[in-house]
Design an enzyme around this catalytic site. Structure first.
Site, PDB file in Angstrom:
ATOM      1  N   LYS A   1       0.859  -1.187   0.000  1.00  0.00           N
ATOM      2  CA  LYS A   1       0.000   0.000   0.000  1.00  0.00           C
ATOM      3  C   LYS A   1       0.893   1.234   0.000  1.00  0.00           C
ATOM      4  O   LYS A   1       1.691   1.441   0.910  1.00  0.00           O
ATOM      5  CB  LYS A   1      -0.911  -0.010   1.227  1.00  0.00           C
ATOM      6  CG  LYS A   1      -1.768   1.239   1.332  1.00  0.00           C
ATOM      7  CD  LYS A   1      -2.765   1.161   2.471  1.00  0.00           C
ATOM      8  CE  LYS A   1      -3.556   2.448   2.573  1.00  0.00           C
ATOM      9  NZ  LYS A   1      -4.565   2.404   3.645  1.00  0.00           N
TER      10      LYS A   1
ATOM     11  N   LYS B   1      -2.190  -1.549  -3.863  1.00  0.00           N
ATOM     12  CA  LYS B   1      -3.059  -0.375  -3.833  1.00  0.00           C
ATOM     13  C   LYS B   1      -2.235   0.887  -3.916  1.00  0.00           C
ATOM     14  O   LYS B   1      -1.244   0.983  -3.194  1.00  0.00           O
ATOM     15  CB  LYS B   1      -3.836  -0.409  -2.512  1.00  0.00           C
ATOM     16  CG  LYS B   1      -4.701   0.765  -2.241  1.00  0.00           C
ATOM     17  CD  LYS B   1      -5.298   0.663  -0.866  1.00  0.00           C
ATOM     18  CE  LYS B   1      -6.019   1.962  -0.613  1.00  0.00           C
ATOM     19  NZ  LYS B   1      -6.316   2.173   0.764  1.00  0.00           N
TER      20      LYS B   1
ATOM     21  N   SER C   1     -10.225   5.606  -4.552  1.00  0.00           N
ATOM     22  CA  SER C   1     -11.157   6.721  -4.722  1.00  0.00           C
ATOM     23  C   SER C   1     -10.707   7.715  -5.795  1.00  0.00           C
ATOM     24  O   SER C   1     -11.507   8.131  -6.629  1.00  0.00           O
ATOM     25  CB  SER C   1     -11.352   7.430  -3.381  1.00  0.00           C
ATOM     26  OG  SER C   1     -10.110   7.840  -2.839  1.00  0.00           O
TER      27      SER C   1
END
Ligand code: PBG
Length: 327
Positions: free
Chosen positions: A195, A248, A274
Protein backbone atom coordinates in the site's frame (compact mmCIF):
# COMPACT_ATOMS: atom_id res chain seq x y z
CA UNK A 1 8.60 -16.29 -41.08
CA UNK A 2 7.63 -12.63 -41.22
CA UNK A 3 5.31 -10.48 -43.27
CA UNK A 4 3.59 -11.15 -45.68
CA UNK A 5 3.21 -14.80 -44.56
CA UNK A 6 2.64 -13.74 -41.01
CA UNK A 7 -0.22 -11.31 -40.61
CA UNK A 8 -1.22 -10.38 -37.07
CA UNK A 9 -4.49 -8.90 -38.29
CA UNK A 10 -5.88 -12.30 -39.41
CA UNK A 11 -6.95 -13.12 -35.85
CA UNK A 12 -8.55 -9.69 -35.45
CA UNK A 13 -10.86 -9.88 -38.49
CA UNK A 14 -14.12 -10.98 -36.88
CA UNK A 15 -15.83 -10.46 -33.57
CA UNK A 16 -16.31 -14.19 -32.76
CA UNK A 17 -12.65 -14.92 -33.46
CA UNK A 18 -11.51 -11.98 -31.36
CA UNK A 19 -13.66 -13.36 -28.58
CA UNK A 20 -12.13 -16.85 -29.00
CA UNK A 21 -8.53 -15.68 -28.73
CA UNK A 22 -9.14 -13.15 -25.95
CA UNK A 23 -6.62 -13.72 -23.13
CA UNK A 24 -8.31 -11.87 -20.29
CA UNK A 25 -11.98 -11.88 -19.35
CA UNK A 26 -13.46 -9.58 -16.76
CA UNK A 27 -16.53 -10.79 -14.86
CA UNK A 28 -18.70 -9.37 -12.06
CA UNK A 29 -17.37 -12.22 -9.89
CA UNK A 30 -13.93 -10.53 -9.94
CA UNK A 31 -15.27 -7.42 -8.27
CA UNK A 32 -15.62 -6.25 -4.67
CA UNK A 33 -17.77 -3.20 -3.88
CA UNK A 34 -16.48 -0.81 -1.18
CA UNK A 35 -19.26 0.81 0.89
CA UNK A 36 -19.26 3.52 3.54
CA UNK A 37 -21.59 3.01 6.48
CA UNK A 38 -22.67 5.65 9.00
CA UNK A 39 -25.03 6.05 11.94
CA UNK A 40 -28.71 6.98 11.62
CA UNK A 41 -31.66 5.73 9.60
CA UNK A 42 -32.79 6.43 6.06
CA UNK A 43 -29.50 8.17 5.27
CA UNK A 44 -27.93 8.31 1.82
CA UNK A 45 -25.45 11.15 2.00
CA UNK A 46 -23.65 12.10 -1.21
CA UNK A 47 -19.83 12.14 -1.16
CA UNK A 48 -19.08 15.27 -3.18
CA UNK A 49 -15.63 14.23 -4.38
CA UNK A 50 -16.95 10.81 -5.47
CA UNK A 51 -20.05 11.38 -7.62
CA UNK A 52 -22.37 8.38 -7.36
CA UNK A 53 -20.95 7.21 -4.00
CA UNK A 54 -22.72 7.69 -0.67
CA UNK A 55 -22.45 7.31 3.07
CA UNK A 56 -25.25 4.87 3.92
CA UNK A 57 -27.08 4.24 7.14
CA UNK A 58 -27.41 0.52 7.83
CA UNK A 59 -31.04 0.25 6.61
CA UNK A 60 -30.13 1.85 3.27
CA UNK A 61 -26.87 -0.11 3.02
CA UNK A 62 -28.91 -3.32 2.92
CA UNK A 63 -30.73 -2.15 -0.21
CA UNK A 64 -27.53 -1.06 -1.97
CA UNK A 65 -25.82 -4.35 -1.09
CA UNK A 66 -28.84 -6.31 -2.35
CA UNK A 67 -28.71 -4.45 -5.68
CA UNK A 68 -25.02 -5.07 -6.25
CA UNK A 69 -25.33 -8.71 -5.16
CA UNK A 70 -28.16 -9.28 -7.63
CA UNK A 71 -25.90 -7.99 -10.41
CA UNK A 72 -23.47 -10.83 -9.72
CA UNK A 73 -20.91 -9.05 -7.51
CA UNK A 74 -20.11 -11.56 -4.75
CA UNK A 75 -18.62 -9.29 -2.08
CA UNK A 76 -18.65 -5.91 -0.37
CA UNK A 77 -15.95 -4.21 1.69
CA UNK A 78 -17.15 -2.07 4.57
CA UNK A 79 -15.66 1.21 5.79
CA UNK A 80 -17.10 2.69 8.97
CA UNK A 81 -17.86 6.32 9.69
CA UNK A 82 -18.38 6.53 13.44
CA UNK A 83 -20.01 9.35 15.40
CA UNK A 84 -17.24 9.26 17.96
CA UNK A 85 -13.46 9.42 17.46
CA UNK A 86 -10.67 9.27 20.05
CA UNK A 87 -6.90 8.79 20.36
CA UNK A 88 -7.04 4.99 20.14
CA UNK A 89 -9.88 4.65 17.66
CA UNK A 90 -11.90 2.74 20.24
CA UNK A 91 -15.19 3.06 18.34
CA UNK A 92 -13.51 0.87 15.72
CA UNK A 93 -13.26 -2.12 18.07
CA UNK A 94 -16.50 -1.61 19.94
CA UNK A 95 -18.47 -4.89 19.57
CA UNK A 96 -21.46 -2.64 18.90
CA UNK A 97 -19.63 -0.26 16.56
CA UNK A 98 -21.03 0.86 13.24
CA UNK A 99 -19.20 -1.76 11.15
CA UNK A 100 -19.94 -4.58 13.59
CA UNK A 101 -23.67 -3.75 13.46
CA UNK A 102 -23.59 -3.36 9.69
CA UNK A 103 -21.94 -6.79 9.29
CA UNK A 104 -24.61 -8.41 11.47
CA UNK A 105 -27.41 -6.75 9.49
CA UNK A 106 -25.91 -7.76 6.16
CA UNK A 107 -25.32 -11.38 7.19
CA UNK A 108 -28.90 -11.57 8.55
CA UNK A 109 -30.52 -10.18 5.42
CA UNK A 110 -28.15 -11.40 2.71
CA UNK A 111 -26.44 -14.58 3.92
CA UNK A 112 -25.15 -15.26 0.40
CA UNK A 113 -23.24 -12.00 0.21
CA UNK A 114 -19.55 -12.21 1.17
CA UNK A 115 -18.87 -9.46 3.70
CA UNK A 116 -15.35 -8.09 4.07
CA UNK A 117 -14.19 -5.41 6.50
CA UNK A 118 -11.39 -2.88 6.44
CA UNK A 119 -9.31 -3.20 9.60
CA UNK A 120 -7.57 0.10 10.38
CA UNK A 121 -8.05 2.72 13.05
CA UNK A 122 -7.72 5.89 10.96
CA UNK A 123 -11.46 6.31 10.43
CA UNK A 124 -11.90 6.13 14.22
CA UNK A 125 -8.98 8.19 15.55
CA UNK A 126 -9.20 11.89 16.42
CA UNK A 127 -5.76 12.45 14.82
CA UNK A 128 -6.61 10.55 11.63
CA UNK A 129 -3.50 8.34 11.69
CA UNK A 130 -3.54 4.57 11.13
CA UNK A 131 -1.60 3.99 14.36
CA UNK A 132 -1.42 5.10 17.96
CA UNK A 133 0.39 8.43 18.20
CA UNK A 134 2.87 9.39 20.91
CA UNK A 135 5.06 12.52 20.82
CA UNK A 136 4.35 12.91 17.13
CA UNK A 137 5.41 9.35 16.28
CA UNK A 138 3.25 6.47 15.09
CA UNK A 139 3.74 3.52 17.43
CA UNK A 140 3.80 0.16 15.70
CA UNK A 141 3.44 -2.53 18.37
CA UNK A 142 0.90 -0.62 20.49
CA UNK A 143 -1.30 -0.32 17.41
CA UNK A 144 -1.37 -4.10 16.95
CA UNK A 145 -3.55 -4.47 20.08
CA UNK A 146 -6.23 -2.24 18.54
CA UNK A 147 -6.06 -4.10 15.23
CA UNK A 148 -6.41 -7.48 16.96
CA UNK A 149 -9.55 -6.32 18.73
CA UNK A 150 -11.00 -4.74 15.65
CA UNK A 151 -10.50 -7.88 13.56
CA UNK A 152 -11.89 -10.09 16.32
CA UNK A 153 -15.05 -8.00 16.81
CA UNK A 154 -15.59 -8.00 13.04
CA UNK A 155 -15.28 -11.79 12.96
CA UNK A 156 -17.63 -12.13 15.95
CA UNK A 157 -20.16 -10.02 14.07
CA UNK A 158 -19.92 -12.47 11.17
CA UNK A 159 -17.38 -10.91 8.78
CA UNK A 160 -16.35 -13.42 6.11
CA UNK A 161 -12.88 -11.90 5.63
CA UNK A 162 -10.89 -9.16 7.33
CA UNK A 163 -8.56 -6.78 5.51
CA UNK A 164 -5.92 -4.85 7.46
CA UNK A 165 -5.00 -1.60 5.66
CA UNK A 166 -2.85 0.11 8.28
CA UNK A 167 0.66 -0.95 7.12
CA UNK A 168 1.97 -1.59 10.65
CA UNK A 169 4.64 -4.31 10.73
CA UNK A 170 3.51 -7.65 12.12
CA UNK A 171 -0.23 -6.97 11.90
CA UNK A 172 -1.05 -10.01 9.79
CA UNK A 173 0.56 -12.39 12.30
CA UNK A 174 -1.07 -10.57 15.21
CA UNK A 175 -4.53 -10.71 13.65
CA UNK A 176 -4.06 -14.37 12.61
CA UNK A 177 -3.16 -15.18 16.22
CA UNK A 178 -6.13 -13.34 17.62
CA UNK A 179 -8.57 -14.93 15.17
CA UNK A 180 -7.21 -18.42 15.81
CA UNK A 181 -7.39 -18.01 19.58
CA UNK A 182 -10.96 -16.77 19.28
CA UNK A 183 -12.14 -19.78 17.26
CA UNK A 184 -12.08 -17.93 13.94
CA UNK A 185 -9.39 -20.00 12.27
CA UNK A 186 -11.71 -20.29 9.24
CA UNK A 187 -11.78 -16.52 8.61
CA UNK A 188 -9.25 -15.52 5.94
CA UNK A 189 -7.10 -12.37 5.92
CA UNK A 190 -6.61 -10.18 2.89
CA UNK A 191 -3.70 -7.88 3.63
CA UNK A 192 -3.22 -4.51 2.01
CA UNK A 193 0.35 -5.74 1.44
CA UNK A 194 1.83 -3.17 -0.93
CA UNK A 195 0.00 0.00 0.00
CA UNK A 196 1.61 3.18 -1.26
CA UNK A 197 1.54 6.66 0.27
CA UNK A 198 -0.60 7.91 -2.60
CA UNK A 199 -2.35 11.23 -3.23
CA UNK A 200 -5.10 9.21 -4.89
CA UNK A 201 -6.74 8.48 -1.50
CA UNK A 202 -7.83 12.12 -1.12
CA UNK A 203 -11.53 11.61 -2.01
CA UNK A 204 -11.72 8.65 0.42
CA UNK A 205 -10.35 10.81 3.20
CA UNK A 206 -13.04 13.38 2.48
CA UNK A 207 -15.63 10.60 2.53
CA UNK A 208 -14.42 9.23 5.87
CA UNK A 209 -13.10 12.52 7.36
CA UNK A 210 -9.88 10.61 7.98
CA UNK A 211 -7.12 12.99 6.87
CA UNK A 212 -4.29 13.05 9.40
CA UNK A 213 -4.46 16.29 11.41
CA UNK A 214 -0.65 16.52 11.43
CA UNK A 215 2.06 15.14 9.18
CA UNK A 216 1.43 12.48 6.55
CA UNK A 217 1.39 8.69 6.21
CA UNK A 218 4.90 8.36 4.76
CA UNK A 219 6.33 6.67 7.87
CA UNK A 220 4.10 3.64 7.31
CA UNK A 221 2.74 3.61 3.74
CA UNK A 222 5.20 2.85 0.94
CA UNK A 223 7.23 5.26 -1.16
CA UNK A 224 5.73 5.29 -4.70
CA UNK A 225 9.30 5.07 -6.03
CA UNK A 226 9.85 1.56 -4.66
CA UNK A 227 9.10 -1.74 -6.38
CA UNK A 228 11.55 -4.23 -4.82
CA UNK A 229 10.30 -3.19 -1.40
CA UNK A 230 6.78 -4.21 -2.48
CA UNK A 231 8.02 -7.75 -3.03
CA UNK A 232 9.40 -7.81 0.53
CA UNK A 233 6.11 -6.50 1.93
CA UNK A 234 4.11 -9.10 0.02
CA UNK A 235 6.40 -11.97 1.02
CA UNK A 236 6.38 -10.90 4.66
CA UNK A 237 2.57 -10.85 4.70
CA UNK A 238 2.30 -14.27 3.07
CA UNK A 239 4.75 -15.67 5.65
CA UNK A 240 2.68 -14.13 8.44
CA UNK A 241 -0.41 -15.90 7.12
CA UNK A 242 -2.12 -13.60 4.60
CA UNK A 243 -4.52 -15.60 2.42
CA UNK A 244 -4.82 -12.87 -0.21
CA UNK A 245 -2.42 -9.97 -0.82
CA UNK A 246 -3.45 -6.61 -2.19
CA UNK A 247 -1.71 -3.90 -4.17
CA UNK A 248 -3.06 -0.38 -3.83
CA UNK A 249 -3.63 1.91 -5.78
CA UNK A 250 -4.11 -0.05 -9.00
CA UNK A 251 -3.72 1.77 -12.32
CA UNK A 252 -0.51 3.64 -11.50
CA UNK A 253 0.93 0.43 -9.98
CA UNK A 254 0.28 -2.20 -12.67
CA UNK A 255 3.98 -3.11 -12.59
CA UNK A 256 3.65 -3.90 -8.89
CA UNK A 257 0.56 -6.04 -9.53
CA UNK A 258 2.41 -7.98 -12.25
CA UNK A 259 5.45 -8.43 -10.05
CA UNK A 260 3.37 -9.58 -7.10
CA UNK A 261 1.57 -12.09 -9.33
CA UNK A 262 4.94 -13.47 -10.43
CA UNK A 263 6.37 -13.69 -6.90
CA UNK A 264 3.62 -15.42 -4.91
CA UNK A 265 0.98 -18.07 -5.51
CA UNK A 266 -1.78 -16.69 -3.27
CA UNK A 267 -4.61 -14.75 -4.94
CA UNK A 268 -3.72 -11.15 -5.70
CA UNK A 269 -6.16 -8.29 -5.22
CA UNK A 270 -5.90 -4.69 -6.42
CA UNK A 271 -7.76 -1.63 -5.18
CA UNK A 272 -8.89 0.89 -7.78
CA UNK A 273 -8.98 3.67 -5.21
CA UNK A 274 -11.16 6.72 -4.72
CA UNK A 275 -8.94 9.07 -6.76
CA UNK A 276 -8.91 6.67 -9.70
CA UNK A 277 -12.71 6.59 -9.55
CA UNK A 278 -13.04 10.38 -9.28
CA UNK A 279 -10.68 11.06 -12.19
CA UNK A 280 -12.79 8.90 -14.48
CA UNK A 281 -16.04 10.39 -13.17
CA UNK A 282 -14.77 13.94 -13.67
CA UNK A 283 -13.64 13.31 -17.25
CA UNK A 284 -16.92 11.55 -18.04
CA UNK A 285 -18.97 14.41 -16.59
CA UNK A 286 -17.10 16.79 -18.91
CA UNK A 287 -17.89 14.55 -21.85
CA UNK A 288 -14.16 13.96 -22.44
CA UNK A 289 -14.20 10.18 -21.92
CA UNK A 290 -16.84 7.48 -22.36
CA UNK A 291 -17.48 6.36 -18.78
CA UNK A 292 -18.48 2.75 -19.41
CA UNK A 293 -15.60 2.17 -21.85
CA UNK A 294 -12.90 3.68 -19.66
CA UNK A 295 -14.26 1.86 -16.61
CA UNK A 296 -14.14 -1.52 -18.31
CA UNK A 297 -10.76 -0.86 -19.97
CA UNK A 298 -9.08 0.15 -16.72
CA UNK A 299 -10.57 -2.82 -14.84
CA UNK A 300 -9.54 -5.20 -17.62
CA UNK A 301 -6.00 -3.79 -17.51
CA UNK A 302 -5.82 -4.34 -13.77
CA UNK A 303 -6.91 -7.95 -14.27
CA UNK A 304 -4.51 -8.47 -17.19
CA UNK A 305 -1.65 -7.21 -15.00
CA UNK A 306 -2.40 -10.10 -12.61
CA UNK A 307 -5.15 -9.15 -10.18
CA UNK A 308 -7.67 -11.91 -9.47
CA UNK A 309 -9.87 -9.64 -7.36
CA UNK A 310 -10.52 -5.95 -7.88
CA UNK A 311 -11.94 -3.58 -5.31
CA UNK A 312 -13.67 -0.80 -7.18
CA UNK A 313 -16.31 1.86 -6.57
CA UNK A 314 -17.41 1.04 -10.12
CA UNK A 315 -18.40 -2.52 -9.13
CA UNK A 316 -22.12 -1.93 -9.52
CA UNK A 317 -21.86 0.00 -12.80
CA UNK A 318 -19.23 -2.33 -14.23
CA UNK A 319 -21.39 -5.37 -13.43
CA UNK A 320 -24.29 -3.70 -15.26
CA UNK A 321 -22.11 -2.91 -18.27
CA UNK A 322 -20.69 -6.45 -18.31
CA UNK A 323 -24.11 -8.11 -17.97
CA UNK A 324 -25.45 -5.93 -20.81
CA UNK A 325 -22.48 -6.74 -23.05
CA UNK A 326 -22.57 -10.53 -22.56
CA UNK A 327 -23.58 -12.03 -25.91
C1 PBG B 1 -7.28 3.27 5.57
C2 PBG B 1 -7.71 3.17 4.15
C3 PBG B 1 -7.61 4.17 3.20
C4 PBG B 1 -8.14 3.64 2.04
C5 PBG B 1 -8.55 2.36 2.31
N1 PBG B 1 -8.26 2.07 3.63
C6 PBG B 1 -7.17 5.57 3.33
C7 PBG B 1 -5.78 5.90 3.60
O1 PBG B 1 -4.88 5.07 3.68
O2 PBG B 1 -5.58 7.10 3.81
C8 PBG B 1 -8.23 4.38 0.73
C9 PBG B 1 -9.21 3.85 -0.25
C10 PBG B 1 -9.51 4.77 -1.36
O3 PBG B 1 -8.87 5.82 -1.59
O4 PBG B 1 -10.45 4.44 -2.07
N2 PBG B 1 -8.29 2.80 6.44
Amino acid sequence: MGFPRQRMRRLRESEPLRRMVRETVLAPSNLIYPLFVKEGTDQQEAILSMPGQFRWSIDRLLKEATDVHMLGVPAVMLFGIPDHKDERGSSGYDPNGIVQRAVRALKDHLPGLFVMTDVCIDEYTSHGHCGIVKDGRILNDETLDCLRLMAKTHAEAGADMVAPSDMMDGRVAAIRDELDQGGFEHVPIMSYAAKYASCLYAPFREAASSSPVFGDRCSYQMDPANAREAVREVQADVEEGADVVMVKPALAYLDIIARTRAEVDVPVAAFQVSGEYSMIKAAAQQGWLDESKVTLETLLSIKRAGADLILTYFAKDAAKFLNAATP
